[in-house]
Design a protein around this motif. Structure first.
Motif, PDB file in Angstrom:
ATOM      1  N   CYS A 146      -5.015 -76.161  57.868  1.00  9.62           N
ATOM      2  CA  CYS A 146      -4.688 -75.996  56.379  1.00  9.62           C
ATOM      3  C   CYS A 146      -5.989 -76.028  55.412  1.00  9.62           C
ATOM      4  O   CYS A 146      -6.164 -75.558  54.542  1.00  9.62           O
ATOM      5  CB  CYS A 146      -3.865 -77.392  55.984  1.00  9.62           C
ATOM      6  SG  CYS A 146      -2.367 -77.376  56.665  1.00  9.62           S
TER       7      CYS A 146
ATOM      8  N   SER B 121      -6.188 -78.355  49.251  1.00 10.25           N
ATOM      9  CA  SER B 121      -6.514 -77.452  50.498  1.00 10.25           C
ATOM     10  C   SER B 121      -5.467 -77.837  51.756  1.00 10.25           C
ATOM     11  O   SER B 121      -4.669 -77.051  52.429  1.00 10.25           O
ATOM     12  CB  SER B 121      -7.582 -77.111  50.939  1.00 10.25           C
ATOM     13  OG  SER B 121      -8.482 -78.263  51.300  1.00 10.25           O
TER      14      SER B 121
ATOM     15  N   GLU C 153      -1.488 -77.156  50.363  1.00  8.70           N
ATOM     16  CA  GLU C 153      -1.297 -75.580  50.217  1.00  8.70           C
ATOM     17  C   GLU C 153      -0.263 -75.057  51.394  1.00  8.70           C
ATOM     18  O   GLU C 153       0.941 -74.713  51.271  1.00  8.70           O
ATOM     19  CB  GLU C 153      -2.368 -74.721  50.006  1.00  8.70           C
ATOM     20  CG  GLU C 153      -1.973 -73.393  49.431  1.00  8.70           C
ATOM     21  CD  GLU C 153      -3.358 -72.734  48.981  1.00  8.70           C
ATOM     22  OE1 GLU C 153      -3.137 -71.709  48.187  1.00  8.70           O
ATOM     23  OE2 GLU C 153      -4.245 -72.698  49.566  1.00  8.70           O
ATOM     24  N   ASP C 154      -0.858 -75.510  52.596  1.00 12.45           N
ATOM     25  CA  ASP C 154      -0.158 -74.715  53.683  1.00 12.45           C
ATOM     26  C   ASP C 154       1.148 -75.785  54.020  1.00 12.45           C
ATOM     27  O   ASP C 154       2.362 -75.218  54.217  1.00 12.45           O
ATOM     28  CB  ASP C 154      -0.736 -74.737  55.135  1.00 12.45           C
ATOM     29  CG  ASP C 154      -1.740 -73.639  54.955  1.00 12.45           C
ATOM     30  OD1 ASP C 154      -1.823 -72.736  54.084  1.00 12.45           O
ATOM     31  OD2 ASP C 154      -2.635 -73.522  55.960  1.00 12.45           O
TER      32      ASP C 154
ATOM     33  N   GLY D  98       3.511 -74.682  51.427  1.00 12.52           N
ATOM     34  CA  GLY D  98       4.229 -73.417  51.838  1.00 12.52           C
ATOM     35  C   GLY D  98       4.997 -73.232  53.092  1.00 12.52           C
ATOM     36  O   GLY D  98       5.902 -72.121  53.188  1.00 12.52           O
ATOM     37  N   ALA D  99       5.120 -74.087  53.720  1.00 16.12           N
ATOM     38  CA  ALA D  99       5.899 -74.276  55.036  1.00 16.12           C
ATOM     39  C   ALA D  99       7.355 -74.953  54.869  1.00 16.12           C
ATOM     40  O   ALA D  99       8.228 -74.911  55.614  1.00 16.12           O
ATOM     41  CB  ALA D  99       5.201 -75.033  56.220  1.00 16.12           C
TER      42      ALA D  99
ATOM     43  N   ALA E 133       3.483 -76.060  59.217  1.00 14.07           N
ATOM     44  CA  ALA E 133       2.322 -75.636  58.610  1.00 14.07           C
ATOM     45  C   ALA E 133       1.273 -75.554  59.587  1.00 14.07           C
ATOM     46  O   ALA E 133       0.334 -74.416  59.158  1.00 14.07           O
ATOM     47  CB  ALA E 133       2.173 -77.150  57.748  1.00 14.07           C
TER      48      ALA E 133
ATOM     49  N   SER F 182       1.673 -71.922  60.561  1.00 15.50           N
ATOM     50  CA  SER F 182       1.613 -70.825  59.658  1.00 15.50           C
ATOM     51  C   SER F 182       0.423 -70.166  59.518  1.00 15.50           C
ATOM     52  O   SER F 182      -0.782 -70.652  59.637  1.00 15.50           O
ATOM     53  CB  SER F 182       1.913 -71.633  58.246  1.00 15.50           C
ATOM     54  OG  SER F 182       1.380 -72.241  57.733  1.00 15.50           O
TER      55      SER F 182
END
Length: 305
Positions: free
Chosen positions: A29, A248, A251-252, A255-256, A302, A305
């Motif tokens: 990530c 940071s 964010e992932d 997003g997941a 995550a 991804s």
């Protein structure tokens, strides 16, 4: 101030597996800076008033983030205030942005100053709902059957995208200008819906799916042959323009994040429809116990991804 939680985010894994997943997640990530813990550790969530799925998911994320060591601030406000605050940096993230229709005007206005963090639900629908036993079958029927519904269409908050769409699309398209479109609040609308269905009176309200009201009350959607309320929408999380730079690691992870119908409805029912005096925090704690692998699975997604 963050509360101290007794159950950790990595419940259900062995310590070794937990460390492995977390280490991989941080590397994927955020790289070396994130792994060294350079991200901000205070985060503010803007919660749109009246939208129960957004309230439920926001409190779920509050619990997840607190378990990860973040100090989480939340504030509930009208959706217009949320977007203004997000663009101006007063909020860091919000979890209830409906696209492409409901919140389009806010994205058109603030899109350059905020960032899309991803879609977590993809079958959201705006509706006009009535009690199951009432005569109307389509939204257009309300024009000639207005007296059956007390000549009223009961709405929610003035700043809601549903309110805007109803005013600008539904009412003029179906000729409902002579009906009293009552713009109030989501709790007031639900109170009227509860009272009317309990007494057997006809009622017409603006509503949306997903919502626990469909499980609680004998209601059905009116057909919308002109498509004024749009097709199924996606619910997105949005952050500040620099969210990825400051968070940071997250964010992932955001997003997941996804919820299916069963997961979302069970969370909403625990929080709003359990029949007990249950706080948001207690409802989330119970849901996480019932879905013990959820956060671990989210972390793994995550990483991949």
């Amino acid at each position: 101030m963050s509360r101290v939680r007794t159950s950790g985010i990595l419940r259900g894994l062995t310590a070794a597996a937990s460390a492995l997943v977390l280490s991989a997640g941080l590397a994927a990530c955020g790289g070396s800076d994130s792994a060294s813990g350079s991200d901000d550790k205070t985060i503010s969530i803007g919660i749109p008033s009246g939208w129960d799925e957004g309230i439920a998911v926001s409190h779920l994320w509050k619990a997840i983030l607190e378990d990860e060591g973040y100090e989480v601030e939340t504030e509930t406000a009208d959706i217009g205030v949320i977007f203004t605050g997000l663009a101006g940096g007063d909020f860091d993230v919000t979890f209830d942005t409906w696209l492409p229709l409901t919140h389009k005007s806010y994205i058109d206005k603030f899109g350059d100053d905020i960032s899309d963090l991803g879609t977590w639900y993809d079958d959201a629908k705006l509706t006009i709902a009535v009690n199951e036993s009432s005569p109307a079958k389509t939204i257009g029927d309300l024009k000639t059957m207005a007296d059956e519904y007390g000549n009223r269409l009961v709405g929610i908050e003035a700043g809601a995208g549903l309110t805007k769409v109803t005013q600008e699309e539904v009412v003029p398209t179906y000729g409902l200008e002579d009906m009293d479109y009552v713009i109030s609040s989501t709790p007031a609308m639900l109170s009227e819906l509860k009272s009317a269905t309990a007494s057997g009176d006809n009622v017409a309200v603006t509503l949306w799916r997903p919502h626990w009201a469909y499980d609680e009350f004998p209601v059905r959607d009116l057909e919308d042959p002109e498509g004024t309320l749009g097709d199924a929408e996606e619910i997105h999380a949005y952050g500040t323009k620099d969210f990825g730079e400051r968070y940071s690691d997250l964010e992932d992870l955001i997003g997941a994040f996804t919820l299916d119908d069963e997961q979302l409805f069970s969370l909403e029912n625990l929080m709003f429809n359990s029949g007990d005096d249950v706080s948001e925090e207690e409802a989330v704690d119970q849901w996480l116990k019932d879905n013990a692998s959820f956060v671990d699975d989210l972390k793994e997604k995550a990483v991949l991804s």
